[in-house]
Write an enzyme that holds these catalytic residues in place. Sequence first.
Site, PDB file in Angstrom:
ATOM      1  N   ASP A   1       0.806  -1.217   0.000  1.00  0.00           N
ATOM      2  CA  ASP A   1       0.000   0.000   0.000  1.00  0.00           C
ATOM      3  C   ASP A   1       0.840   1.268   0.000  1.00  0.00           C
ATOM      4  O   ASP A   1       0.481   2.247  -0.643  1.00  0.00           O
ATOM      5  CB  ASP A   1      -1.005  -0.004   1.155  1.00  0.00           C
ATOM      6  CG  ASP A   1      -0.369  -0.236   2.519  1.00  0.00           C
ATOM      7  OD1 ASP A   1       0.864  -0.438   2.589  1.00  0.00           O
ATOM      8  OD2 ASP A   1      -1.116  -0.248   3.513  1.00  0.00           O
TER       9      ASP A   1
ATOM     10  N   ASP B   1       2.967   1.485  13.368  1.00  0.00           N
ATOM     11  CA  ASP B   1       2.252   0.206  13.290  1.00  0.00           C
ATOM     12  C   ASP B   1       2.910  -0.901  14.101  1.00  0.00           C
ATOM     13  O   ASP B   1       2.229  -1.628  14.819  1.00  0.00           O
ATOM     14  CB  ASP B   1       2.067  -0.273  11.845  1.00  0.00           C
ATOM     15  CG  ASP B   1       1.181   0.655  11.028  1.00  0.00           C
ATOM     16  OD1 ASP B   1       0.316   1.319  11.624  1.00  0.00           O
ATOM     17  OD2 ASP B   1       1.372   0.725   9.806  1.00  0.00           O
TER      18      ASP B   1
END
Length: 942
Positions: A273, A663
Amino acid sequence: MVLYDCGEVRPGRNASGKVRKGLHRSGRSRLVLFITMRISIVCSTLFGLFVAALVFAVSGCKGSSGGSSTGTPIVAPTITWATPGAVPAGTTLSSVQLDATSSVAGTFAYTPAAGTVVVVGQQTLKTTFTPTDTTHYSLATATVTLTVTQATPTILWPTPAAVTVGATLGATQLNATASNASAAAVAGSFVYAPAAGTVLSTPGTVTLSATFTPADTADYAAATAKVALAVEAAGSGGAPSYSWSNVQVVGGGYVTGLYFHPTQQNLIYARTDVGGAYRWDATVSAWTPLLDWIPGSKWYWGGVEAIGLDPTNPNQLYLAVGEYALEPTWDGNGAMLVSSDQGNTFTTVPLPFQNGSNDSGRNAGERIAVDPNAPNIVYFGTRVAGLQISTNSGLSWAPVSGMPVTKTANGSGIIAVLPVASSKAGGLTPVVYAAAAGTGTDAQGLYVTTNGGTASSTWTAVAGQPTGLAPLHSLLGPDGAIYILYGDQPGPDAMTTSQLWKYTPGANWTTGTWAQIALPGVGGYGGLAVDPERAGTLLVATLDQYTAPGGDTIFRSTNYGATWRDISSTGGSHDATLAPWVAFHGPVGTGNWATSLVIDPFNSAHALYGTGETIWSTTNLTAADSNQTVDWTIGAQGVEETVVAQLLAPPSGNTLLLSSLYDITGFAHPNLSASPPQQMFQNPQATSSTMDFAQNAPTTVVRVTEGTTPYGSISNDGGLTWSGFGAVPAGTAKGGGEIAIVADGSSIVWSPVDTGSVWYSTNGGANWLAAAGIPAQAQVVSDRRQPGIGYGYAGTSLYLSVNAGATWTVIQSNLPASGRLYALPDVQGSVWLAGSGGLYSNQGTATAPSLGALASVQSAEYLGFGKAAPGSTAALTLYLDGIVSGTQGIYRSTDGGGSWIQINDAAHEYGNPTWITGDMRTFGTVYVGTGGRGIVWGTSTQ
């Protein structure tokens, strides 16, 4: 008296030898005549014997047979001539073939003669031998058969001289020639790749290839050749040579697509992504990044919305790039990157709309399809610009006017395009299906055309299709049916309801049979795969079912979904040795967001799937057929997709590098070439807002996090383990912000994001006192040479504390309004400010710093420091991400910032770096944080 040779008629006799009549002589005359005749007869006899002996000695009197009735016959010489070896067409005859020998001396004459160029076929060679001794030996002849095969021309192509970035390929580089076995030119034509006119925009080594087609195809075959062309960065003369690689985390981000090429084994691609695209290198069992050249001005091209493969040409590759289509102000228009060499180089084709590799629905696909019968025709299903078509292999694009869907309510647009190869007509594929993520107001999901291949093709909705849910994946199976996975959300978040349908087209393609395939359980599903070689074999993966042990579950069916078997949760094993950190959520299992499932078209036992964390691989998928466990291992070696917040390189201790990552929190790396065995930071398991280590005791590290408790933590073992502070400043509800620890570790200064003060602690965080004289939320750093000294930055002012952060004084107020403050360990007072307005260093004194701009630096995003160069008078090497002399790049200074040299090149720009720091243990080593390509590690001894 005249003597005559034997066989002649004497005078006075007739032809029969009798005396002629009519001669009359007297008696004396007769006597004289008789005596004379006798003498003549005797002389003639003696002379005849002499002549006969002489003739016999030479060769004998010749008769009609060519020999003497009493001599030796003439002998034919013995000719030896071996059949010559086969030669390629174009060979010039020489002594290699024309090498007959004789048993006696003499000369040979050949047909065809030496110097003749031979052509394909069985050629008869003949020789005539003339002996030197023609008295005893006769002429002789011989023949042999020469086999002449089709030749492959020799391509002569000198390695071209290096060029600089921006050069255009031309005749100087594309100058190959073809010759035959005799070094004579062969007529024909060359086709080059990349073609003449290609602009070389990326430094590095470019492979040039040439394909030669001979004019004489009977005698010569086609031939190819390659050369390497060095492309150098402009102005790179004298720059140190840097080697770039990744500090290994292995994975770390969302792998949104995986692709096996249908006709070339082991050619596999992956898209992410925000972290670029990768190609699998089977020789080293690792992935190769393809987009490290993305410049900072186009950082959002590091996100890949879709990948397209040409089934007729394994070298052709299409990448649709751009991160945000649903947030138009976040980035710019996307692009189609077109490669003819499997991603080694790209032609950039700007698009007039945005792509959304990091938007919701990035799990859907696949959006790009190449016509399998006419590969110059390429389709691209977009989010906001409908269905696009290219008729020149991706070099230009136009909207398909007949497609009724331009956008969809959920923002995903057209998520898949499926040309039906078997419908070939007139050289192209007329029947093409497209899946639009229609739901609600745009309920139709599957469309078809029967006159594909142009921008004006007409499209209609397929009859009888299900409504209410949006297509996520649409795949053409080996049985000719279309399998569509639907969901109530675009994904990858919040999926709760899914359906799987099979559509078998009818004779007119617009109608057919729809059949729902029961999924193995309730809830959302996000992954779908079909086995290209085994009809009826399907894979599906659940989505957002976080409560399952080890994450989601992948199921497999070999009977078109009539029954399913768990192959990843209870029916699979997962070996996370290469990336121990994936156990952060508990037992290692499937993981989450397993939306990219693929089965190897060459091996039904080999499959991959990508998650929000990594790639998993198996080579015994078919073990499930006999109820055995399917074994999965980490298949993401080489994929580094973390987004970096901060990097620290302690000068000593057991930790080489400390990282704060979005993350997945961050790591303490004792070995840069392996994912840390102790996994990611714990206590808390959250991303650090900032970190710092005590310069004189670097195994003491502090960090703060925002929104996750404990908000502040300390480590005494170089970041391997962490303990929460004993207390937090009064009023702390979020934490985060800035933290600094003094050089000897005796004091900590913390500036949280949500309190009214900057705070300090002199007991390791057991309690906190409010500082005076400095605004809340100010940046704070500690002097790395003198304990107790600290610097702050807020607004346009620089602050100084000389008592461990208890009180602060403004010492300068004319600074830029934004920037980042740094303290370096070379001398006391080595305080720097980096910002978009330039780089500022202390031009005052150690105790009264005053920051001034360095004229050579126009912009400084990040500043780092490392070990000094051998022989340098400067105590440190400086590293900079910024603009120097008008050029954006990564720079190094070995003279304290007096001069800078760029150390990266156009092949290693990494989008927009997010941090930089040097290594205090090894000169020339630098660490660069990126916005999706992980931690980049550069080394040089120069």
